[in-house]
Motif scaffolding. Sequence first.
Motif, mmCIF file in Angstrom:
data_model
loop_
_atom_site.group_PDB
_atom_site.id
_atom_site.type_symbol
_atom_site.label_atom_id
_atom_site.label_comp_id
_atom_site.label_asym_id
_atom_site.label_seq_id
_atom_site.Cartn_x
_atom_site.Cartn_y
_atom_site.Cartn_z
ATOM 1 N N ALA A 1 -3.970 6.133 5.427
ATOM 2 C CA ALA A 1 -4.709 5.161 4.602
ATOM 3 C C ALA A 1 -3.819 3.980 4.229
ATOM 4 C CB ALA A 1 -5.251 5.840 3.347
ATOM 5 N N ALA A 2 -2.573 4.253 3.856
ATOM 6 C CA ALA A 2 -1.640 3.168 3.534
ATOM 7 C C ALA A 2 -1.383 2.311 4.773
ATOM 8 C CB ALA A 2 -0.334 3.731 2.987
ATOM 9 N N ALA A 3 -1.198 2.962 5.916
ATOM 10 C CA ALA A 3 -0.949 2.229 7.164
ATOM 11 C C ALA A 3 -2.156 1.384 7.562
ATOM 12 C CB ALA A 3 -0.587 3.220 8.276
ATOM 13 N N ARG A 4 -3.351 1.917 7.374
ATOM 14 C CA ARG A 4 -4.564 1.143 7.694
ATOM 15 C C ARG A 4 -4.684 -0.095 6.804
ATOM 16 N NH1 ARG A 4 -7.081 6.453 7.849
ATOM 17 N NH2 ARG A 4 -7.128 7.106 10.027
ATOM 18 N N ALA B 1 0.854 -1.192 0.000
ATOM 19 C CA ALA B 1 0.000 0.000 0.000
ATOM 20 C C ALA B 1 0.885 1.235 0.000
ATOM 21 C CB ALA B 1 -0.909 0.007 1.226
ATOM 22 N N PHE B 2 0.573 2.181 -0.861
ATOM 23 C CA PHE B 2 1.335 3.423 -0.982
ATOM 24 C C PHE B 2 0.514 4.615 -0.529
ATOM 25 C CE2 PHE B 2 3.966 0.939 -3.804
ATOM 26 C CZ PHE B 2 5.214 1.554 -3.754
ATOM 27 N N GLY B 3 1.215 5.580 0.038
ATOM 28 C CA GLY B 3 0.648 6.884 0.336
ATOM 29 C C GLY B 3 1.753 7.911 0.212
ATOM 30 N N ALA B 4 1.440 9.058 -0.358
ATOM 31 C CA ALA B 4 2.459 10.091 -0.552
ATOM 32 C C ALA B 4 1.808 11.461 -0.597
ATOM 33 C CB ALA B 4 3.230 9.852 -1.846
ATOM 34 N N ASP B 5 2.629 12.464 -0.313
ATOM 35 C CA ASP B 5 2.184 13.834 -0.530
ATOM 36 C C ASP B 5 2.726 14.319 -1.866
ATOM 37 O OD1 ASP B 5 4.852 14.495 -0.122
ATOM 38 O OD2 ASP B 5 4.475 15.837 1.561
ATOM 39 N N HIS B 6 2.549 15.589 -2.141
ATOM 40 C CA HIS B 6 2.979 16.167 -3.424
ATOM 41 C C HIS B 6 4.483 16.038 -3.642
ATOM 42 C CE1 HIS B 6 3.005 19.211 -0.284
ATOM 43 N NE2 HIS B 6 4.035 19.765 -0.911
ATOM 44 N N ALA B 7 5.271 16.152 -2.576
ATOM 45 C CA ALA B 7 6.725 16.040 -2.711
ATOM 46 C C ALA B 7 7.162 14.612 -3.025
ATOM 47 C CB ALA B 7 7.423 16.532 -1.445
ATOM 48 N N GLY B 8 6.368 13.651 -2.616
ATOM 49 C CA GLY B 8 6.685 12.249 -2.869
ATOM 50 C C GLY B 8 5.983 11.655 -4.069
ATOM 51 N N PHE B 9 5.130 12.451 -4.727
ATOM 52 C CA PHE B 9 4.303 11.933 -5.812
ATOM 53 C C PHE B 9 5.112 11.264 -6.925
ATOM 54 C CE2 PHE B 9 2.535 12.726 -10.072
ATOM 55 C CZ PHE B 9 1.461 11.839 -10.020
ATOM 56 N N GLU B 10 6.127 11.942 -7.434
ATOM 57 C CA GLU B 10 6.872 11.387 -8.577
ATOM 58 C C GLU B 10 7.607 10.106 -8.202
ATOM 59 O OE1 GLU B 10 9.190 14.540 -10.295
ATOM 60 O OE2 GLU B 10 7.383 15.595 -10.973
ATOM 61 N N LEU B 11 8.206 10.055 -7.025
ATOM 62 C CA LEU B 11 8.869 8.829 -6.588
ATOM 63 C C LEU B 11 7.845 7.722 -6.373
ATOM 64 C CD1 LEU B 11 11.340 7.215 -5.773
ATOM 65 C CD2 LEU B 11 11.170 8.246 -3.482
ATOM 66 N N ILE C 1 -1.703 -1.175 -3.910
ATOM 67 C CA ILE C 1 -2.839 -0.360 -3.497
ATOM 68 C C ILE C 1 -2.312 1.069 -3.399
ATOM 69 C CG2 ILE C 1 -4.574 0.102 -1.732
ATOM 70 C CD1 ILE C 1 -4.201 -2.827 -0.791
ATOM 71 N N ASP C 2 -2.813 1.948 -4.216
ATOM 72 C CA ASP C 2 -2.327 3.325 -4.267
ATOM 73 C C ASP C 2 -3.357 4.254 -3.643
ATOM 74 O OD1 ASP C 2 -1.291 5.812 -4.831
ATOM 75 O OD2 ASP C 2 -0.944 5.405 -6.952
ATOM 76 N N HIS C 3 -3.026 4.794 -2.486
ATOM 77 C CA HIS C 3 -3.925 5.702 -1.773
ATOM 78 C C HIS C 3 -3.705 7.164 -2.145
ATOM 79 C CE1 HIS C 3 -5.760 2.677 0.823
ATOM 80 N NE2 HIS C 3 -4.565 2.156 0.982
ATOM 81 N N GLY C 4 -2.823 7.424 -3.098
ATOM 82 C CA GLY C 4 -2.591 8.791 -3.539
ATOM 83 C C GLY C 4 -1.422 9.425 -2.821
ATOM 84 N N THR C 5 -1.204 10.609 -3.094
ATOM 85 C CA THR C 5 -1.879 11.613 -3.864
ATOM 86 C C THR C 5 -1.696 11.336 -5.357
ATOM 87 O OG1 THR C 5 -2.280 14.005 -4.042
ATOM 88 C CG2 THR C 5 -0.004 13.300 -3.866
ATOM 89 N N ASP C 6 -2.432 12.083 -6.161
ATOM 90 C CA ASP C 6 -2.453 11.808 -7.585
ATOM 91 C C ASP C 6 -1.837 12.902 -8.435
ATOM 92 O OD1 ASP C 6 -3.763 9.350 -7.135
ATOM 93 O OD2 ASP C 6 -5.636 10.428 -6.836
#
Length: 148
Positions: free
Chosen positions: A49-52, A5-15, A31-36
Motif C-alpha cells: 500500500a505504501a509502495a502503491r 507513505a508509511f507501511g509497517a508490520d508489528h515489529a516496525g510499528f513503534e519505529l 500517509i500512514d497505511h498501518g499497521t496500527d
Amino acid sequence: MTTIAFGADHAGFELKEHLVRRLGEQGFEIIDHGTDSTDSVDYPAFCAAAARSVRDGAADFGIVIGGSGQGEQLAANKVRGVRAALCNCLYTARMAREHNDANVLSVGARVVGLGLAEEIVDLFLATDFEGGRHARRVAQLGELEADF
C-alpha cells in the motif's frame, strides 16, 4: 510539500509511529497505511500500500519498516515502478538515493536503534539522485519490469 507513505508490520510499528510523528512535526505530509498496533500481522499488504502510494503519485517517497526490513523491501519492490532499498546504515541510504534513485526506504527496527533510524531517514530524504551514468542503469531496471 513532500509526502511520505508509511507501511509497517508489528515489529516496525513503534519505529513507524515515532517517525510519523517526527516527520509530521518537520512539515512532511504523511500517509500512514498501518499497521496500527504491535499485534502480529503479515507485512505484504501494508508495504505494498505504501509502495502503491509512491507509484500512483500520492506520495513522493515511501518508508516501510519491519523487524529486519528485508521482507518489507521485497513486498514494496513487487509494485511496478518502485525501487525499494533496505538501508540499515548511512552509506546504503545515501547510495540508494544517489545511484539507484530509490523511492522507498526499508528499515529494520530490530537492526538499528532509534537515533540511527532517524539519521538514515533524514539522509535518504535529503539526498538527490545523481543521474548521469546511474540514470541509464535505473532505466534498465525499468526495462526489466516490462518483461513481467
